[in-house]
Enzyme design. Sequence first.
Site: not given
Ligand code: CU
Lengths: 536, 44
Positions: A77, A106, A142, A169-170, A253, A255, A257, A268, A302-303, A328, A331, A450
């Site tokens: 998932h 283009d 994941w 690809s990315s 991390h 990722e 963002y 915006s 922090h993870h 943040t 914003k 979890r």
């Molecule tokens: Cu993080």
Amino acid sequence: MTTQTAHADDHHHEAPKGLARWLFTTNHKEIGSLYLIFSLAMFLVGGAMAMIIRAELFSPGLQLVNPEFFNQMTTMHALVMIFGAVMPAFVGLANWMVPMMIGAPDMALPRMNNWSFWILPFAFLMLLSTLFMPSGAPASGWTLYPPLSLQGGNSFAFVIFAIHLMGISSIMGAINIIATILNMRAPGMTLLRMPLFVWTWLITAFLLIAVMPVLAGAVTMLLTDRFFDTSFFNAAGGGDPVMYQHIFWFFGHPEVYIMILPAFGIISEIIPTFSRKPLFGYTAMVYATASIAFLSFIVWAHHMFTVGMPLGASLFFMYATMIIAVPTGIKVFNWVSTMWRGSMTFETPMLFAIAFVILFTIGGLSGVMLAIVPADFQYHDTYFVVAHFHYVLVTGAVFAIMAAAYYWLPKWTGHMYDERLGKIHFWWSTISVNVLFFPQHYLGLAGMPRRIPDYAVQFAEFNMISSIGGFAFGLAQLLFVYIVIKCVRGGEKATAQVWEGARGLEWTVPSPAPLHTFDTPPLVDDSLEHKDRLPS
Amino acid sequence: MARQDSNREAPVTRRRGARRTAVVLAVIAGIIYAAFIGRGVFGG
Ligand SMILES: [Cu+2]
């Protein structure tokens, strides 16, 4: 100049039809559509997996699936939603909108653009095929932490290869976006005149180039540890499993963002349009985006607070993480200030955008809670984390993608979508998504871990509520699919500007946008005659 | 050389600039990949 005249005559050459047209297309709009359709398909696949998860968790005890398959579902998932649904959706939106927003004909590298897309279906075919292999799909989450991730079967090699392909690809997509923005802007489209969606994507693309190779490196080392007897992460062989976690989160991390900055850009764009006011604090928005991107590189641990680290390191990562709340907050303040005393209307894109501002902020606040080291020892690996990142990614990223789809569908198809159905989709989604994820905060605070198929009976009520919300939210997305198909097939004709308050180059071309736009670059300047070309 | 790109009208200099940008970025990505594997090979 000779090349230009030499090519002017093949402008109307016969385009291939049928499958070949889509296989060989180098057109940014067609590739954008391919990305968006692929992303929608993956959203439904990943959503089906979420339905299995919520069905199993509907009541305590093991009912529908065995625990091993449940673990495959949580892992797949996440991989499908992150790499298959959210990221390709943003790349699709960038393909469609960035060239039109900066007045380019283009993308800068159209054939590489074709490759970036067509790698993806094969990568996901390979990833999903592991579900049917004897050793099954990956089931370690994941994050693929060793040693657990290395204890599965040989299908792991397919997973690693699929992740490598997604990474390639990315990276190619990101290179194309940067090359386009830096080299293809229309005369007068200076950097600080670019629409915010373009700005946020430019910064996101740099993040992608910086961290996708890090993920690729991490999984390459997993591959050699699993199949070639290396010991990068194997303590018995002199390696270090914690090093994997550091490398993974140095990717992981930023990722996060990568999945939220383009969403900021979309919001915006939409809020000024439906507030009929220029964006409040444009420059501050640009600098806030850049600050968030910079900070995303210095918060990864922090993870890992519960893994154990020196006190000084814990404090550094805690405070660095909390500082992200400043840009943040800027914003959120600017979005609210843009709406302040605006002449607001509440069409579906605006509804999703306002819901984003409120609900994403809830996800941001629970993120600040998780950053507090002593508190994180309680929250770590509980449903509180699940609630947190689903507020950020569903009511954040996915809601922004929904907002973008409604906002730009008339430009893509030439038809207005069904506004009444759009509003039903919005309210149905917004109510059910909160029923789905809000109770998970309480479950987590009460200690429910979890990634488990079974749980203690005291968690039964909130899990049942959450599952009901989940089924309702899943159903609402089928309505979304119907609305999109209906809009593609017909509807009220859209004008070029579509929305009364819309500003910027993409709204100066007809709806639907013709296959080729801005073959001659438009002039962007401050003159009154061209004022609609400047983004609001 | 007939080109099939839909950006064929883009000025040649801009297209060259785009290629240069792409090569530089791809090299950077390659270096980062190598650096992190190198961290695994030589790191403690
Ligand atoms: Cu993080």
